[in-house]
Motif scaffolding. Structure first.
Motif, mmCIF file in Angstrom:
data_model
loop_
_atom_site.group_PDB
_atom_site.id
_atom_site.type_symbol
_atom_site.label_atom_id
_atom_site.label_comp_id
_atom_site.label_asym_id
_atom_site.label_seq_id
_atom_site.Cartn_x
_atom_site.Cartn_y
_atom_site.Cartn_z
ATOM 1 N N ARG A 136 0.837 -1.212 0.000
ATOM 2 C CA ARG A 136 0.000 0.000 0.000
ATOM 3 C C ARG A 136 0.868 1.257 0.000
ATOM 4 N NH1 ARG A 136 -3.262 -3.172 3.497
ATOM 5 N NH2 ARG A 136 -2.243 -2.282 5.330
ATOM 6 N N ASN A 139 2.477 1.553 -3.434
ATOM 7 C CA ASN A 139 1.504 2.052 -4.402
ATOM 8 C C ASN A 139 1.238 3.543 -4.198
ATOM 9 O OD1 ASN A 139 1.220 -0.472 -5.581
ATOM 10 N ND2 ASN A 139 -0.502 -1.065 -4.271
ATOM 11 N N LYS A 140 1.206 3.898 -2.920
ATOM 12 C CA LYS A 140 1.000 5.318 -2.622
ATOM 13 C C LYS A 140 2.177 6.145 -3.120
ATOM 14 C CE LYS A 140 0.029 8.421 1.247
ATOM 15 N NZ LYS A 140 -0.170 8.510 2.722
ATOM 16 N N GLU A 141 3.414 5.652 -2.842
ATOM 17 C CA GLU A 141 4.605 6.363 -3.313
ATOM 18 C C GLU A 141 4.660 6.392 -4.840
ATOM 19 O OE1 GLU A 141 7.858 4.349 -1.546
ATOM 20 O OE2 GLU A 141 7.506 5.147 0.478
ATOM 21 N N ARG A 142 4.282 5.256 -5.488
ATOM 22 C CA ARG A 142 4.289 5.226 -6.943
ATOM 23 C C ARG A 142 3.301 6.232 -7.510
ATOM 24 N NH1 ARG A 142 3.446 0.231 -7.516
ATOM 25 N NH2 ARG A 142 5.599 -0.451 -7.845
ATOM 26 N N SER A 143 2.151 6.295 -6.852
ATOM 27 C CA SER A 143 1.164 7.268 -7.306
ATOM 28 C C SER A 143 1.703 8.686 -7.198
ATOM 29 C CB SER A 143 -0.117 7.112 -6.482
ATOM 30 O OG SER A 143 -1.071 8.082 -6.860
ATOM 31 N N ILE A 144 2.399 8.934 -6.069
ATOM 32 C CA ILE A 144 2.981 10.279 -5.887
ATOM 33 C C ILE A 144 4.059 10.533 -6.930
ATOM 34 C CG2 ILE A 144 4.335 11.722 -4.314
ATOM 35 C CD1 ILE A 144 2.868 10.334 -2.008
ATOM 36 N N HIS A 146 4.322 9.161 -9.886
ATOM 37 C CA HIS A 146 3.704 9.362 -11.201
ATOM 38 C C HIS A 146 3.165 10.776 -11.339
ATOM 39 C CE1 HIS A 146 2.984 4.771 -11.899
ATOM 40 N NE2 HIS A 146 4.246 5.147 -12.153
ATOM 41 N N LYS A 147 2.579 11.256 -10.252
ATOM 42 C CA LYS A 147 2.071 12.634 -10.300
ATOM 43 C C LYS A 147 3.216 13.619 -10.492
ATOM 44 C CE LYS A 147 -2.044 11.832 -7.450
ATOM 45 N NZ LYS A 147 -2.724 12.161 -6.175
ATOM 46 N N SER A 150 4.685 13.333 -13.958
ATOM 47 C CA SER A 150 3.876 13.990 -14.987
ATOM 48 C C SER A 150 4.173 15.483 -15.053
ATOM 49 C CB SER A 150 2.385 13.748 -14.716
ATOM 50 O OG SER A 150 2.021 14.332 -13.459
#
Length: 247
Positions: A136, A139-144, A146-147, A150
């Protein structure tokens, strides 16, 4: 059959000119002869009877002796068999005791293994929880990331294009470095290196094109650990390789 002896008149006998008493010996002899014959017959019959009895008793005695020997032999065989059976029973008893000890040891091992399995299951469950938490968080770090990526990507592309340099991870513990803008006549002509970062020292797995001074640069890199200086020097050597020395 008894013979009746008549009464003797001695006075009359004595008055005879030749006194004579008829003793009737013939009858006596016949009687005696018949008696002896009968006695002999009885004796012979008795002897034959005794002989037959002796033979019968001898035969019976022989049978009894043979039967006794057979019984004794059978008894000895039974005793030997009994000894063998007792030995087998003792052996089976020892084997049973050994098996009982082995079973008890296996039961203890099984109990220990069950305890270990239970402990391992508990650890697995703990690791599963930790893994889920890490997943989790990742995934949270990956989401950050990716943001952030971008937002960073346009600036990063601009910098890479301006510098003529890019660097990215390709496989585990491997780093891909690419240079371009090395030849003014052909700005897109490039050179690349692949680093292996799995060990304590840097290793260059591939270089395209081949750079003659690369071993010297790698030795200096492992001595200093300054990757940035290595990249600057490698870029300069590739530029000289493409444009020629002194350009």
């Amino acid at each position: 059959m008894s013979v009746r002896v008549p009464q003797l008149d001695l006075a009359a006998i004595l008055k005879q000119p030749n006194p004579h008493i008829d003793l009737r010996t013939t009858t006596y002899e016949n009687s005696t002869r018949n008696f002896l014959k009968a006695l002999t017959t009885w004796k012979n019959r008795s002897i034959n009877t005794l002989s037959e009895r002796r033979k019968s008793q001898a035969a019976e005695k022989k049978k009894v002796i043979e039967k006794t020997h057979q019984v004794e032999a059978e008894t000895n065989r039974c005793k030997l068999r009994e000894i063998d059976l007792v030995a087998e029973l003792e052996k089976e008893k020892e084997e049973r005791q050994e098996l009982e000890l082995s079973v008890a040891a296996f039961k203890r091992q099984l109990s220990s293994l069950r305890d270990k399995c239970s402990s391992i299951d508990s650890e697995i469950e703990q690791y599963r929880v930790i893994t889920e938490n890490l997943r989790r968080e990742k995934n949270k770090e990956r989401s950050i990331l990716h943001k952030n990526a971008s937002r960073v990507t346009p600036d990063q592309q601009f910098c890479e294009e301006w510098l003529g340099f890019s660097m990215e991870g390709i496989e585990k513990d491997q780093l891909f470095v690419r240079f371009w803008h090395l030849d003014p006549s052909d700005p897109q002509r490039d050179a690349s290196l692949v680093f292996d970062l799995s060990g304590s020292n840097y290793r260059v797995l591939t270089s395209s094109p081949l750079l003659p001074s690369l071993p010297i640069l790698v030795t200096s890199l492992n001595e200093t650990g300054d990757i940035y200086t290595f990249i600057k020097q490698a870029r300069e050597r590739y530029r000289e390789l493409f444009q020629g020395p002194g350009t």
